[in-house]
Design a protein around this motif. Structure first.
Motif, PDB file in Angstrom:
ATOM      1  N   UNK A  11       0.822  -1.213   0.000  1.00  0.00           N
ATOM      2  CA  UNK A  11       0.000   0.000   0.000  1.00  0.00           C
ATOM      3  C   UNK A  11       0.856   1.263   0.000  1.00  0.00           C
ATOM      4  N   UNK A  12       1.983   1.230   0.693  1.00  0.00           N
ATOM      5  CA  UNK A  12       2.907   2.371   0.695  1.00  0.00           C
ATOM      6  C   UNK A  12       3.466   2.589  -0.704  1.00  0.00           C
ATOM      7  N   UNK A  13       3.856   1.520  -1.366  1.00  0.00           N
ATOM      8  CA  UNK A  13       4.403   1.640  -2.723  1.00  0.00           C
ATOM      9  C   UNK A  13       3.366   2.181  -3.706  1.00  0.00           C
ATOM     10  N   UNK A  14       2.131   1.706  -3.600  1.00  0.00           N
ATOM     11  CA  UNK A  14       1.064   2.185  -4.472  1.00  0.00           C
ATOM     12  C   UNK A  14       0.804   3.672  -4.216  1.00  0.00           C
ATOM     13  N   UNK A  15       0.735   4.049  -2.937  1.00  0.00           N
ATOM     14  CA  UNK A  15       0.499   5.450  -2.578  1.00  0.00           C
ATOM     15  C   UNK A  15       1.648   6.336  -3.050  1.00  0.00           C
ATOM     16  N   UNK A  16       2.864   5.830  -2.948  1.00  0.00           N
ATOM     17  CA  UNK A  16       4.032   6.594  -3.405  1.00  0.00           C
ATOM     18  C   UNK A  16       3.982   6.830  -4.911  1.00  0.00           C
ATOM     19  N   UNK A  17       3.610   5.797  -5.659  1.00  0.00           N
ATOM     20  CA  UNK A  17       3.486   5.938  -7.109  1.00  0.00           C
ATOM     21  C   UNK A  17       2.378   6.929  -7.481  1.00  0.00           C
ATOM     22  N   UNK A  18       1.257   6.843  -6.764  1.00  0.00           N
ATOM     23  CA  UNK A  18       0.154   7.781  -7.014  1.00  0.00           C
ATOM     24  C   UNK A  18       0.594   9.215  -6.736  1.00  0.00           C
ATOM     25  N   UNK A  19       1.339   9.403  -5.656  1.00  0.00           N
ATOM     26  CA  UNK A  19       1.833  10.740  -5.327  1.00  0.00           C
ATOM     27  C   UNK A  19       2.791  11.232  -6.404  1.00  0.00           C
ATOM     28  N   UNK A  20       3.713  10.395  -6.826  1.00  0.00           N
ATOM     29  CA  UNK A  20       4.659  10.796  -7.865  1.00  0.00           C
ATOM     30  C   UNK A  20       3.949  11.185  -9.155  1.00  0.00           C
ATOM     31  N   UNK A  21       2.941  10.423  -9.528  1.00  0.00           N
ATOM     32  CA  UNK A  21       2.165  10.740 -10.728  1.00  0.00           C
ATOM     33  C   UNK A  21       1.425  12.061 -10.541  1.00  0.00           C
TER      34      UNK A  21
END
Length: 50
Positions: A11-21
């Motif tokens: 979930x942290x990795x998914x949230x990080x990718x969403x933030x970067x996008x």
């Protein structure tokens, strides 16, 4: 709801990718909300003692 270590990491990795996008494509409010989401997940990870 208590998540396993693996779930939290995922979930942290998914949230990080969403933030970067978001940084590249969204306005400040969306970026802020996604940053808060990521912070909460990281906080859960730390509190769980993983």
């Amino acid at each position: 709801m208590i998540m396993s270590k693996e779930e939290l990491i995922q979930n942290i990795e998914v949230a990080r990718e969403r933030l970067n996008t978001s940084i590249d494509h969204e306005d400040g409010e969306v970026i802020y909300l996604r940053s808060v989401e990521l912070d909460k997940l990281i906080e859960q990870y730390i509190e769980a003692g993983y």
